[in-house]
Each structure stands twice: as structure tokens, then as C-alpha cells.
Motif scaffolding. Structure first.
Motif, PDB file in Angstrom:
ATOM      1  N   GLU A  52      15.028  -4.249   6.858  1.00  0.00           N
ATOM      2  CA  GLU A  52      14.870  -2.937   6.038  1.00  0.00           C
ATOM      3  C   GLU A  52      13.405  -2.417   5.759  1.00  0.00           C
ATOM      4  O   GLU A  52      13.243  -1.493   4.955  1.00  0.00           O
ATOM      5  CB  GLU A  52      15.764  -3.120   4.731  1.00  0.00           C
ATOM      6  N   SER A  53      12.847  -3.418   5.756  1.00  0.00           N
ATOM      7  CA  SER A  53      11.139  -3.120   5.490  1.00  0.00           C
ATOM      8  C   SER A  53      10.599  -1.891   6.262  1.00  0.00           C
ATOM      9  O   SER A  53      10.891  -1.653   7.187  1.00  0.00           O
ATOM     10  CB  SER A  53      10.355  -4.400   5.944  1.00  0.00           C
ATOM     11  N   LYS A  54       9.914  -1.103   5.362  1.00  0.00           N
ATOM     12  CA  LYS A  54       9.398   0.087   5.767  1.00  0.00           C
ATOM     13  C   LYS A  54       7.794   0.074   5.515  1.00  0.00           C
ATOM     14  O   LYS A  54       7.152  -0.873   5.467  1.00  0.00           O
ATOM     15  CB  LYS A  54       9.901   1.461   4.982  1.00  0.00           C
ATOM     16  N   SER A  55       7.268   0.989   5.971  1.00  0.00           N
ATOM     17  CA  SER A  55       5.654   0.996   5.934  1.00  0.00           C
ATOM     18  C   SER A  55       5.155   0.714   4.326  1.00  0.00           C
ATOM     19  O   SER A  55       5.610   1.417   3.678  1.00  0.00           O
ATOM     20  CB  SER A  55       5.124   2.596   6.305  1.00  0.00           C
ATOM     21  N   PRO A  56       4.438  -0.358   4.462  1.00  0.00           N
ATOM     22  CA  PRO A  56       4.107  -0.708   3.123  1.00  0.00           C
ATOM     23  C   PRO A  56       3.150   0.213   2.380  1.00  0.00           C
ATOM     24  O   PRO A  56       2.307   0.707   3.065  1.00  0.00           O
ATOM     25  CB  PRO A  56       3.450  -2.139   3.532  1.00  0.00           C
ATOM     26  N   LEU A  57       3.127   0.100   0.944  1.00  0.00           N
ATOM     27  CA  LEU A  57       2.315   0.946   0.155  1.00  0.00           C
ATOM     28  C   LEU A  57       1.015   0.398   0.330  1.00  0.00           C
ATOM     29  O   LEU A  57       0.758  -0.832   0.559  1.00  0.00           O
ATOM     30  CB  LEU A  57       2.746   1.046  -1.206  1.00  0.00           C
ATOM     31  N   VAL A  58      -0.133   0.973   0.040  1.00  0.00           N
ATOM     32  CA  VAL A  58      -1.482   0.576  -0.193  1.00  0.00           C
ATOM     33  C   VAL A  58      -1.342   0.408  -1.755  1.00  0.00           C
ATOM     34  O   VAL A  58      -1.729   1.216  -2.578  1.00  0.00           O
ATOM     35  CB  VAL A  58      -2.566   1.775   0.095  1.00  0.00           C
TER      36      VAL A  58
ATOM     37  N   PHE B 298       5.209 -14.477  -3.723  1.00  0.00           N
ATOM     38  CA  PHE B 298       5.095 -13.083  -3.748  1.00  0.00           C
ATOM     39  C   PHE B 298       6.225 -12.023  -3.735  1.00  0.00           C
ATOM     40  O   PHE B 298       7.142 -12.441  -3.109  1.00  0.00           O
ATOM     41  CB  PHE B 298       3.911 -12.565  -2.581  1.00  0.00           C
ATOM     42  N   ARG B 299       6.377 -10.993  -4.569  1.00  0.00           N
ATOM     43  CA  ARG B 299       7.635 -10.272  -4.804  1.00  0.00           C
ATOM     44  C   ARG B 299       7.706  -9.342  -3.827  1.00  0.00           C
ATOM     45  O   ARG B 299       7.001  -8.149  -3.884  1.00  0.00           O
ATOM     46  CB  ARG B 299       7.716  -9.707  -6.167  1.00  0.00           C
ATOM     47  N   ARG B 300       8.254  -9.321  -2.846  1.00  0.00           N
ATOM     48  CA  ARG B 300       8.285  -8.332  -1.623  1.00  0.00           C
ATOM     49  C   ARG B 300       9.828  -7.650  -2.057  1.00  0.00           C
ATOM     50  O   ARG B 300      10.584  -7.785  -2.423  1.00  0.00           O
ATOM     51  CB  ARG B 300       8.572  -9.128  -0.326  1.00  0.00           C
ATOM     52  N   SER B 301       9.420  -6.142  -1.227  1.00  0.00           N
ATOM     53  CA  SER B 301      10.342  -5.155  -1.270  1.00  0.00           C
ATOM     54  C   SER B 301      10.257  -4.328  -0.386  1.00  0.00           C
ATOM     55  O   SER B 301       9.334  -4.361   0.554  1.00  0.00           O
ATOM     56  CB  SER B 301      10.186  -4.328  -2.626  1.00  0.00           C
ATOM     57  N   PRO B 302      11.144  -3.359   0.075  1.00  0.00           N
ATOM     58  CA  PRO B 302      11.092  -2.678   1.323  1.00  0.00           C
ATOM     59  C   PRO B 302       9.483  -2.029   1.556  1.00  0.00           C
ATOM     60  O   PRO B 302       9.118  -1.773   2.656  1.00  0.00           O
ATOM     61  CB  PRO B 302      12.122  -1.456   1.258  1.00  0.00           C
ATOM     62  N   HIS B 303       8.850  -1.541   0.515  1.00  0.00           N
ATOM     63  CA  HIS B 303       7.633  -0.748   0.523  1.00  0.00           C
ATOM     64  C   HIS B 303       6.467  -1.803  -0.004  1.00  0.00           C
ATOM     65  O   HIS B 303       5.187  -1.263  -0.007  1.00  0.00           O
ATOM     66  CB  HIS B 303       7.534   0.632  -0.141  1.00  0.00           C
ATOM     67  N   VAL B 304       6.818  -2.669  -0.477  1.00  0.00           N
ATOM     68  CA  VAL B 304       5.680  -3.812  -0.652  1.00  0.00           C
ATOM     69  C   VAL B 304       5.664  -4.984  -0.085  1.00  0.00           C
ATOM     70  O   VAL B 304       6.764  -5.930  -0.515  1.00  0.00           O
ATOM     71  CB  VAL B 304       5.826  -4.054  -2.376  1.00  0.00           C
TER      72      VAL B 304
END
Length: 286
Positions: free
Chosen positions: A211-217, A193-199
Motif C-alpha cells: 500500500e506504500s506510495k511515493s513518500p512525502l518530502v 519510526f511511524r510509517r504510513s503510506p506516504h511517510v
């Protein structure tokens, strides 16, 4: 307590009438039938939800376990054989019908215990619409894996850095319930699964990086982010970890049952003709 005193479907109608009069809290398991990788059966979400409800009722005699809602919102999982999908609006109406039936029979406190991540928006709508339709009813819900004590317990023993689906958390819980149904020789780590700061997502709420922030819906088709059907690493799962999680879930749900029973049910006030001055006076006295 014996099964015939904690399972709704094992009781007679006079017994259920008395349960409603005793103001018992109905626990409604809400799950799914969906793929869970190479190593787990497709009933993971509903079986675990049902298990934590039954354990809760054994701890707290004021709880009553309703027959589970076994199917969930699964459109994004339909690339995998075995998954059963119910359209979201039908699922919402179905859940409200179940809760409305309970309300008709005199039950005033309903707690939906969810076991499937993508049921969460459905859960939100069912609880809201039930209260709107029945103002004299408290209807609440929570995913068992998002209970605070469960997240704390798992984060203290976890070995994996991703907890999402058919992972260490779910596999451990199922091992504690029915180890013969789990084929750990087929368990594989899958973190494609491709993770990023907002995903990103984690069942126990742990951020994957500082660096992870609140994830997108946002939820893409599951097969775009998993090769095996797993998201995470189930290879470190154990029955002992699962027992810790199930015990934590049952204890916290038992506390929630007491909390809901103690909460007064207040009917809504219609302010179309209310006296503003009187409202201000009431505020000043609080």
C-alpha cells in the motif's frame, strides 16, 4: 594504483596539473559526522563515501579522489551527542567553493559521492550551482547507497524490512571496512519510526508494504522516530554483505567515470536573439 596516484591530497601541484590535463574525473566524497546508534562510530557516512571512492579509483585510473567534505546538514540530529551540524547555506557555498577551485585548476568533470541521506538536497544545489557558475564543467552527484547496483545487491541479501540509518546496510558496509570499530554486541533493532503510506523511507528503495506510495518530502526531528539512534535492524549485518555492497558501488561508479568522460561538454546557448526558423531547421535534422 598507489595512494599517491589516486588521492588528491597526496599529490604535488605538478602532478595535479597533469591530472587535470588528462581529464581525470574528480570523485568528491561528501559525508557527515553524526550519531549512528550504540554500535557504530560517528564517521560512518564520510568513511563509507571515502571508501567507495578509493575503491573506484583503484578500478578506474581515470578517477581521482578528492579530500572528503566531512560535515553535513544535521539540524534534525542535534538531539544526539557527537553530531556536528553545518547550516545548509554555508554547506552549499562550501561545496561550490571546492568545485570552483577544481574548475580553476582545469578539472572539468566532478562527481560528488554522498554518504548522508540529508545531504541530498545540498548535493542537488551544489551540482546545479557549480554548472551554472562554470558552464564548461560537468558536475554530478549521487548517494552511494542509491546506486542501482547497490540497491539490487542489498535487496537480494537483506534480512531487515527497514533500511534507513545505522541499519543493516550501513553496518554491513562498515564491518567490511573496519570491523574492530563496530560493537555488534550493542547493535539493536529499532523500528519505532511511524510509517504510513506516504511517510516512509528506505535506502534501497524497497516499499515497506504494497500500500506504500511515493513518500512525502518530510523529515521530523530524528529523536521523534528512534529510541536508540537506529532506524532499522543492524543485527543481521555482516562483513560479507558489506563487501558485496562496496564492490557493487565501486563497479558502478567506475562505469559512471567512463560515462562522464565520454560526455561532450556543450556550452549553453543564449536564445534572447536566436533565429526561431534556424532552431526549427536544426530540430528537423536531428
Amino acid at each position: 594504483m598507489p595512494e599517491h596516484q589516486i588521492l588528491y591530497e597526496r599529490m604535488t601541484w605538478p602532478q595535479l596539473r597533469e591530472a587535470a590535463r588528462a581529464d581525470r574525473v574528480v570523485l568528491l566524497p561528501f559525508g557527515a559526522i553524526e550519531q549512528h546508534g550504540f554500535h557504530l562510530p560517528v564517521d560512518v557516512d564520510v568513511r563509507i563515501a571515502r571508501e567507495v571512492c578509493e575503491r573506484t579509483a583503484r578500478l578506474n585510473p581515470n578517477a581521482l579522489v578528492m579530500t572528503a567534505m566531512p560535515f553535513g546538514f544535521e539540524t534534525h540530529h542535534m538531539d544526539w551527542p557527537g553530531t556536528i551540524d553545518i547550516e545548509w547555506d554555508i554547506l552549499v557555498k562550501y561545496g561550490v567553493c571546492v568545485c570552483s577551485s577544481l574548475a580553476r585548476h582545469g578539472f572539468r568533470r566532478i562527481l560528488i559521492v554522498n554518504g548522508h541521506g540529508s545531504n541530498r538536497p545540498i548535493l542537488d544545489l551544489i551540482t546545479r550551482l557549480t554548472v551554472i557558475k562554470h558552464p564548461d564543467v560537468l558536475c554530478a552527484g549521487q548517494s552511494w547507497f542509491h546506486l542501482g547496483d547497490v540497491m539490487k545487491a542489498f535487496n537480494e541479501v537483506r534480512e531487515s524490512d527497514m533500511s534507513s540509518h545505522a541499519d543493516e546496510l550501513e553496518t554491513s558496509a562498515y564491518l567490511a571496512i573496519d570491523p574492530d570499530a563496530v560493537d555488534m554486541s550493542q547493535a539493536v533493532r529499532d523500528t519505532t519510526f511511524r510509517r504510513s503510506p506516504h511517510v516512509w523511507g528506505d535506502l534501497a528503495g524497497r516499499k515497506p508494504t504494497p500500500e506504500s506510495k511515493s513518500p512525502l518530502v518530510m523529515f521530523e526531528h530524528f529523536s521523534t522516530g528512534s529510541i536508540s539512534g537506529v532506524r532499522g535492524d543492524p543485527t543481521g549485518a555482516t562483513a560479507e554483505k558489506g563487501r558485496l555492497l562496496l564492490e557493487a558501488a565501486a563497479r558502478e561508479l567506475a562505469e559512471i567515470v567512463d560515462e562522464l568522460r565520454a560526455r561532450p561538454i556543450v556550452l549553453p546557448a543564449d536564445h534572447h536573439e536566436s533565429d526561431i526558423g534556424e532552431l526549427r531547421r536544426r530540430l528537423s535534422s536531428t
